[in-house]
Write a protein that holds these residues in place. Structure first.
Motif, PDB file in Angstrom:
ATOM      1  N   LEU A 258      -6.580  13.008  -2.843  1.00 44.96           N
ATOM      2  CA  LEU A 258      -7.137  11.850  -2.119  1.00 44.96           C
ATOM      3  C   LEU A 258      -7.149  12.035  -0.603  1.00 44.96           C
ATOM      4  CD1 LEU A 258      -5.168   9.060  -4.018  1.00 44.96           C
ATOM      5  CD2 LEU A 258      -7.663   9.291  -3.999  1.00 44.96           C
ATOM      6  N   ARG A 259      -6.270  12.896  -0.156  1.00 39.12           N
ATOM      7  CA  ARG A 259      -5.946  13.040   1.256  1.00 39.12           C
ATOM      8  C   ARG A 259      -7.158  13.143   2.197  1.00 39.12           C
ATOM      9  NH1 ARG A 259      -0.759  16.377   1.613  1.00 39.12           N
ATOM     10  NH2 ARG A 259      -0.059  15.682   3.654  1.00 39.12           N
ATOM     11  N   ASP A 260      -8.104  14.010   1.831  1.00 39.78           N
ATOM     12  CA  ASP A 260      -9.210  14.289   2.752  1.00 39.78           C
ATOM     13  C   ASP A 260     -10.128  13.101   2.958  1.00 39.78           C
ATOM     14  OD1 ASP A 260      -8.224  16.762   3.113  1.00 39.78           O
ATOM     15  OD2 ASP A 260      -9.576  17.776   1.697  1.00 39.78           O
ATOM     16  N   THR A 261     -10.188  12.208   1.964  1.00 41.31           N
ATOM     17  CA  THR A 261     -11.131  11.088   2.077  1.00 41.31           C
ATOM     18  C   THR A 261     -10.409   9.756   2.299  1.00 41.31           C
ATOM     19  OG1 THR A 261     -11.086  10.948  -0.330  1.00 41.31           O
ATOM     20  CG2 THR A 261     -12.918  12.171   0.647  1.00 41.31           C
ATOM     21  N   ALA A 262      -9.088   9.792   2.428  1.00 42.25           N
ATOM     22  CA  ALA A 262      -8.313   8.546   2.540  1.00 42.25           C
ATOM     23  C   ALA A 262      -8.598   7.817   3.852  1.00 42.25           C
ATOM     24  CB  ALA A 262      -6.824   8.868   2.445  1.00 42.25           C
ATOM     25  N   ALA A 263      -8.621   6.480   3.776  1.00 41.70           N
ATOM     26  CA  ALA A 263      -8.716   5.672   4.997  1.00 41.70           C
ATOM     27  C   ALA A 263      -7.442   5.892   5.802  1.00 41.70           C
ATOM     28  CB  ALA A 263      -8.845   4.203   4.630  1.00 41.70           C
ATOM     29  N   SER A 264      -7.556   5.829   7.130  1.00 40.72           N
ATOM     30  CA  SER A 264      -6.380   6.090   7.956  1.00 40.72           C
ATOM     31  C   SER A 264      -6.125   4.955   8.938  1.00 40.72           C
ATOM     32  CB  SER A 264      -6.582   7.446   8.642  1.00 40.72           C
ATOM     33  OG  SER A 264      -6.305   7.416   9.996  1.00 40.72           O
ATOM     34  N   HIS A 265      -4.846   4.679   9.186  1.00 40.40           N
ATOM     35  CA  HIS A 265      -4.425   3.618  10.112  1.00 40.40           C
ATOM     36  C   HIS A 265      -3.519   4.219  11.170  1.00 40.40           C
ATOM     37  CE1 HIS A 265      -5.507   0.487   7.103  1.00 40.40           C
ATOM     38  NE2 HIS A 265      -5.087   1.394   6.235  1.00 40.40           N
ATOM     39  N   ALA A 266      -3.492   3.595  12.341  1.00 41.34           N
ATOM     40  CA  ALA A 266      -2.498   3.995  13.351  1.00 41.34           C
ATOM     41  C   ALA A 266      -1.125   3.568  12.839  1.00 41.34           C
ATOM     42  CB  ALA A 266      -2.795   3.326  14.683  1.00 41.34           C
ATOM     43  N   LEU A 267      -0.168   4.494  12.889  1.00 39.02           N
ATOM     44  CA  LEU A 267       1.184   4.206  12.419  1.00 39.02           C
ATOM     45  C   LEU A 267       1.761   2.973  13.122  1.00 39.02           C
ATOM     46  CD1 LEU A 267       3.722   5.040  10.824  1.00 39.02           C
ATOM     47  CD2 LEU A 267       4.212   6.726  12.619  1.00 39.02           C
TER      48      LEU A 267
ATOM     49  N   GLN B 117       3.577  13.696 -10.217  1.00 39.86           N
ATOM     50  CA  GLN B 117       2.214  13.322 -10.596  1.00 39.86           C
ATOM     51  C   GLN B 117       1.520  12.574  -9.451  1.00 39.86           C
ATOM     52  OE1 GLN B 117       5.066  12.988 -12.349  1.00 39.86           O
ATOM     53  NE2 GLN B 117       4.684  12.628 -14.530  1.00 39.86           N
ATOM     54  N   VAL B 118       2.283  11.679  -8.799  1.00 38.46           N
ATOM     55  CA  VAL B 118       1.701  10.913  -7.682  1.00 38.46           C
ATOM     56  C   VAL B 118       1.350  11.863  -6.537  1.00 38.46           C
ATOM     57  CG1 VAL B 118       2.187   9.137  -5.931  1.00 38.46           C
ATOM     58  CG2 VAL B 118       2.874   8.754  -8.309  1.00 38.46           C
ATOM     59  N   SER B 119       2.234  12.829  -6.265  1.00 39.49           N
ATOM     60  CA  SER B 119       1.979  13.789  -5.176  1.00 39.49           C
ATOM     61  C   SER B 119       0.723  14.612  -5.445  1.00 39.49           C
ATOM     62  CB  SER B 119       3.164  14.740  -5.004  1.00 39.49           C
ATOM     63  OG  SER B 119       4.304  14.023  -4.651  1.00 39.49           O
ATOM     64  N   ALA B 120       0.534  14.999  -6.715  1.00 40.55           N
ATOM     65  CA  ALA B 120      -0.672  15.775  -7.065  1.00 40.55           C
ATOM     66  C   ALA B 120      -1.917  14.937  -6.788  1.00 40.55           C
ATOM     67  CB  ALA B 120      -0.621  16.195  -8.526  1.00 40.55           C
ATOM     68  N   ARG B 121      -1.850  13.651  -7.147  1.00 39.79           N
ATOM     69  CA  ARG B 121      -2.982  12.743  -6.918  1.00 39.79           C
ATOM     70  C   ARG B 121      -3.215  12.540  -5.409  1.00 39.79           C
ATOM     71  NH1 ARG B 121      -5.590   8.689 -10.449  1.00 39.79           N
ATOM     72  NH2 ARG B 121      -4.290   9.335 -12.182  1.00 39.79           N
ATOM     73  N   ILE B 122      -2.111  12.478  -4.642  1.00 37.28           N
ATOM     74  CA  ILE B 122      -2.227  12.325  -3.191  1.00 37.28           C
ATOM     75  C   ILE B 122      -2.989  13.514  -2.603  1.00 37.28           C
ATOM     76  CG2 ILE B 122      -0.910  12.429  -1.014  1.00 37.28           C
ATOM     77  CD1 ILE B 122       1.245  10.679  -2.379  1.00 37.28           C
ATOM     78  N   GLY B 123      -2.670  14.713  -3.111  1.00 40.11           N
ATOM     79  CA  GLY B 123      -3.349  15.917  -2.623  1.00 40.11           C
ATOM     80  C   GLY B 123      -4.857  15.817  -2.765  1.00 40.11           C
TER      81      GLY B 123
ATOM     82  N   ARG C 210       0.852  -1.186   0.000  1.00 38.62           N
ATOM     83  CA  ARG C 210       0.000   0.000   0.000  1.00 38.62           C
ATOM     84  C   ARG C 210       0.892   1.240   0.000  1.00 38.62           C
ATOM     85  NH1 ARG C 210      -4.733  -1.583  -1.499  1.00 38.62           N
ATOM     86  NH2 ARG C 210      -5.657   0.325  -0.650  1.00 38.62           N
ATOM     87  N   LEU C 211       0.398   2.334  -0.541  1.00 41.41           N
ATOM     88  CA  LEU C 211       1.123   3.607  -0.504  1.00 41.41           C
ATOM     89  C   LEU C 211       0.483   4.484   0.564  1.00 41.41           C
ATOM     90  CD1 LEU C 211       3.393   5.224  -2.093  1.00 41.41           C
ATOM     91  CD2 LEU C 211       1.478   6.409  -3.206  1.00 41.41           C
ATOM     92  N   GLY C 212       1.292   5.092   1.401  1.00 34.69           N
ATOM     93  CA  GLY C 212       0.753   5.902   2.490  1.00 34.69           C
ATOM     94  C   GLY C 212       1.432   7.248   2.624  1.00 34.69           C
ATOM     95  N   VAL C 213       0.710   8.151   3.288  1.00 34.32           N
ATOM     96  CA  VAL C 213       1.293   9.428   3.702  1.00 34.32           C
ATOM     97  C   VAL C 213       1.229   9.444   5.219  1.00 34.32           C
ATOM     98  CG1 VAL C 213       0.977  11.925   3.726  1.00 34.32           C
ATOM     99  CG2 VAL C 213       0.676  10.657   1.604  1.00 34.32           C
ATOM    100  N   VAL C 214       2.356   9.749   5.848  1.00 37.86           N
ATOM    101  CA  VAL C 214       2.426   9.741   7.311  1.00 37.86           C
ATOM    102  C   VAL C 214       2.146  11.149   7.820  1.00 37.86           C
ATOM    103  CG1 VAL C 214       3.897   9.270   9.300  1.00 37.86           C
ATOM    104  CG2 VAL C 214       4.119   7.878   7.224  1.00 37.86           C
ATOM    105  N   GLU C 215       1.151  11.240   8.705  1.00 39.77           N
ATOM    106  CA  GLU C 215       0.843  12.516   9.352  1.00 39.77           C
ATOM    107  C   GLU C 215       0.727  12.252  10.840  1.00 39.77           C
ATOM    108  OE1 GLU C 215      -2.494  14.400   7.434  1.00 39.77           O
ATOM    109  OE2 GLU C 215      -1.297  14.816   5.639  1.00 39.77           O
ATOM    110  N   ALA C 216       1.662  12.799  11.610  1.00 31.15           N
ATOM    111  CA  ALA C 216       1.769  12.542  13.060  1.00 31.15           C
ATOM    112  C   ALA C 216       1.801  11.028  13.286  1.00 31.15           C
ATOM    113  CB  ALA C 216       0.649  13.241  13.804  1.00 31.15           C
TER     114      ALA C 216
ATOM    115  N   THR D 116      -3.096   4.671  -1.833  1.00 32.46           N
ATOM    116  CA  THR D 116      -2.665   3.717  -2.865  1.00 32.46           C
ATOM    117  C   THR D 116      -3.198   4.076  -4.253  1.00 32.46           C
ATOM    118  OG1 THR D 116      -2.615   2.040  -1.138  1.00 32.46           O
ATOM    119  CG2 THR D 116      -2.551   1.242  -3.413  1.00 32.46           C
ATOM    120  N   GLU D 117      -4.426   4.645  -4.276  1.00 32.37           N
ATOM    121  CA  GLU D 117      -5.037   5.078  -5.549  1.00 32.37           C
ATOM    122  C   GLU D 117      -4.110   5.988  -6.362  1.00 32.37           C
ATOM    123  OE1 GLU D 117      -8.276   3.298  -6.366  1.00 32.37           O
ATOM    124  OE2 GLU D 117      -8.406   5.319  -7.231  1.00 32.37           O
ATOM    125  N   ALA D 118      -3.262   6.738  -5.676  1.00 31.17           N
ATOM    126  CA  ALA D 118      -2.387   7.712  -6.358  1.00 31.17           C
ATOM    127  C   ALA D 118      -1.375   7.020  -7.270  1.00 31.17           C
ATOM    128  CB  ALA D 118      -1.667   8.586  -5.335  1.00 31.17           C
ATOM    129  N   LEU D 119      -1.138   5.709  -7.041  1.00 33.48           N
ATOM    130  CA  LEU D 119      -0.188   4.981  -7.901  1.00 33.48           C
ATOM    131  C   LEU D 119      -0.706   4.890  -9.341  1.00 33.48           C
ATOM    132  CD1 LEU D 119       0.907   2.107  -5.465  1.00 33.48           C
ATOM    133  CD2 LEU D 119       2.255   4.100  -6.167  1.00 33.48           C
TER     134      LEU D 119
END
Ligand code: MN
Length: 290
Positions: free
Chosen positions: A56-65, A48-54, A10-16, A23-26
């Protein structure tokens, strides 16, 4: 941005202390035709992936790091370049003598040269290090890792940081002995990369980072990148005068003093300020054919 790979690719963005599943951004990565272009596809298409991440961010599923398994943030580096021990040994002597010593140490590194580690030695923090050759000493080497972001050959030091996609924490694991480093340091799992890729915009000066490594909670390595002998711009300039650098190529920038042995059952914790910390378990490799 802190970009990670986790669980089942999976592709993730870490926030705190959370990981957002992006993953959709791939899908921003175009499908290649054979032969695949050199370089890691994610890093090549990071914009391009970063633009797609932007988007997706607000609706992305989130996991505890703490609950995800972190993989190497770069999946397919074209090459893993590494520098030998690369930190200034502090001297109590007069400044002038220390300066002479510095030049001798740089000359020594330039004599030895850079080396390559096998791509198959790459592992993420959650995969851990599986030791082989337990009759010999196996050491940890904590290193700042540069992830190259764009193609370059004969890169001038003034332009070098513009070729960097980001940074990560690396372990250049090593079996001691007389063999070529490309063999002793290329065992499966002996190039750990994690916990994620921090994009270069978050690290304005890679020469101003403090790093530490502990084994089972005991301090082993502590260093500051201002004490690098061959600094990061010079490493990029030097490496690119020998090899064309491609997106996703990794440069393990060399270890400071304090390398030491590890055994199956040990837990390595390695961190660099501004990047993050990772826990890496050590086990004994299974000698099973597959
Ligand atoms: Mn090393």
């Amino acid at each position: 941005m802190k970009i990670c790979r986790f669980n089942d690719n999976r592709l993730g963005v870490v926030e705190a202390d959370r990981v957002l599943d992006v993953t959709e951004a791939l899908k921003a990565i175009p499908a290649p035709s054979y032969p695949w272009p050199p370089g890691d596809a994610l890093v090549t298409h990071l914009l391009q992936v970063s633009a797609r991440i932007g988007a997706l961010r607000d609706t992305a599923a989130s996991h505890a790091l703490a609950e995800v398994s972190l993989l190497s943030p770069v999946g397919n580096p074209g090459k893993i370049i590494a520098a030998p021990v690369n930190y200034r040994k502090h001297l109590d002597e007069a400044r002038e003598q220390a300066e002479i010593h510095f030049h001798q140490q740089v000359a020594q590194i330039e004599n030895v040269g850079l080396f390559l580690k096998a791509g198959s030695s790459l592992a993420g923090p959650a995969e851990g290090v599986a030791l082989q050759h337990l009759d010999r000493r196996n050491d940890h080497e904590l290193e700042l890792v540069v992830v190259i972001g764009k193609v370059g050959r004969n890169i001038d030091r003034a332009q070098s940081l513009g070729h960097v996609a980001g940074y990560a924490v690396g372990l250049d694991m090593t079996v001691r002995g007389p063999q070529e480093r490309s063999m002793r340091k290329s065992i499966d799992t002996y190039s750990v990369l994690g916990p994620w890729l921090v994009t270069a915009d978050e690290i304005p000066d890679p020469g101003a980072l403090h790093m530490t490594l502990t084994v089972n909670g005991q301090p082993r390595q502590e260093a500051h990148t201002r004490d690098l002998l061959v600094d990061i711009p010079r490493l990029i300039e030097w490496a690119s005068s020998y090899y064309t650098l491609y997106p996703g190529d990794l440069i393990y920038t060399g270890t400071p003093q304090g390398v030491g042995p590890v055994q199956p059952g040990d837990l390595i914790e390695a961190g660099i300020d501004g990047i993050g910390r990772m826990k890496v378990g050590v086990s004994a490799a299974q000698r099973k054919a597959s």
